[in-house]
Design a protein around this motif. Sequence first.
Motif, short mmCIF file in Angstrom:
data_model
loop_
_atom_site.label_atom_id
_atom_site.label_comp_id
_atom_site.label_asym_id
_atom_site.label_seq_id
_atom_site.Cartn_x
_atom_site.Cartn_y
_atom_site.Cartn_z
N GLY A 168 87.78 72.92 -93.00
CA GLY A 168 88.95 73.22 -92.18
C GLY A 168 89.79 72.00 -91.88
N GLN A 169 89.15 70.86 -91.63
CA GLN A 169 89.89 69.62 -91.37
C GLN A 169 90.66 69.17 -92.60
OE1 GLN A 169 86.73 67.03 -90.07
NE2 GLN A 169 87.04 67.52 -87.90
N ASP A 193 93.65 71.55 -93.20
CA ASP A 193 94.54 71.77 -92.06
C ASP A 193 94.46 73.21 -91.56
OD1 ASP A 193 96.31 70.90 -90.15
OD2 ASP A 193 98.08 71.39 -91.33
N SER A 194 93.23 73.76 -91.53
CA SER A 194 93.00 75.11 -91.01
C SER A 194 92.22 74.99 -89.71
CB SER A 194 92.23 75.96 -92.03
OG SER A 194 91.93 77.22 -91.49
N MET A 195 92.95 74.95 -88.60
CA MET A 195 92.31 74.81 -87.31
C MET A 195 91.45 76.03 -86.97
SD MET A 195 92.90 71.82 -86.17
CE MET A 195 92.72 71.33 -87.89
N VAL A 208 88.11 75.36 -88.49
CA VAL A 208 87.41 74.35 -87.67
C VAL A 208 86.86 75.00 -86.40
CG1 VAL A 208 87.71 72.23 -86.34
CG2 VAL A 208 88.80 72.45 -88.58
N PHE A 209 87.68 75.82 -85.76
CA PHE A 209 87.27 76.50 -84.53
C PHE A 209 86.06 77.39 -84.79
CE2 PHE A 209 87.59 80.31 -81.81
CZ PHE A 209 87.50 79.72 -80.56
#
Length: 305
Positions: A103-104, A107-109, A112-113
């Motif tokens: 995710g990092q 750029d997929s928050m 990451v969440f």
Amino acid sequence: MDGCDNSSEGVQSLREGEVIPMRNSYIIGWLRRTARVCYILGIWLIVVLVAVLAIAFQAAYEVVYTGMTLQQAFAPFVPIIIGFSAVSAILSVLFGIGSIKIGQNYDSMALVFFGVIYLLSTIVSLILSPWAFTTTNAGIIGGQLVTTRDPTVSLLSSINGVISLIGYIGLIIASFTMKQKTNIGAFTAVGVLAVIGILIGFIIPIAIIILGTAFSQMASKGGVVQPAVGQTGEKEYEPLYASVGLVAEPVKPAEQAVQPKERQISESGEDAAVFRHCPHCGAKVKADDLFCAVCGSNLKVRKAR
């Protein structure tokens, strides 16, 4: 894990909607490892689900028909339960960390969440499981099996359930976001199955397996994100073959001067056979005229000379 310097982790944004990892070998490694973890974790969760149902059924049978306490009924299965919990915890941690790293880099928050929530839910479950086992009682009341547990454990279990639900919502958002970024259809299947899994829990392991397929496809493409055509306002693809043709020069309009007919004929070399001029007065006469129509001179004589 790869011995790479984490200071250069991240992504390089080329334009809106298109992201290329700065270190392809680094992210490809994470994609492949996390894909394998997804396959193992998904299959493992299915095995654990079947085993837990079998153990629960056997324990309930012992409580109902032999009068054992719940702890006594579960006692023979404690080593198995501990082993299942240990393996599940290791796989869950690896899966959560892999999701965070991917995710990092992309750029997929939302992804990451989801990874953070999955780790948090795993830790809470490891704490609650032995606590719930030691404080839960079961007995036959009115011909039915009734279980009672510590109110604090029940509250914490409910909170952990809400946390897990929020995490799966993050997975749904992350799946459809990654589908837009990568144009990999497996992410759509993950999102749809995650929606169903909120209501039917045993669907979640299948969604995790398909998520591994999506990560594997990303790794096979070199870890490079290539969005679908039309996702942004800019042109995304250049044709594979550029046809090089001859450039036609603009056609210039013909320059035709308006000239007297006798002048046009003169340029073509035909005036000697059609027109001539009188040698005396200069008047225009036909080539076969014998006399000038203006001055009356004998043209035949002049021609003979």
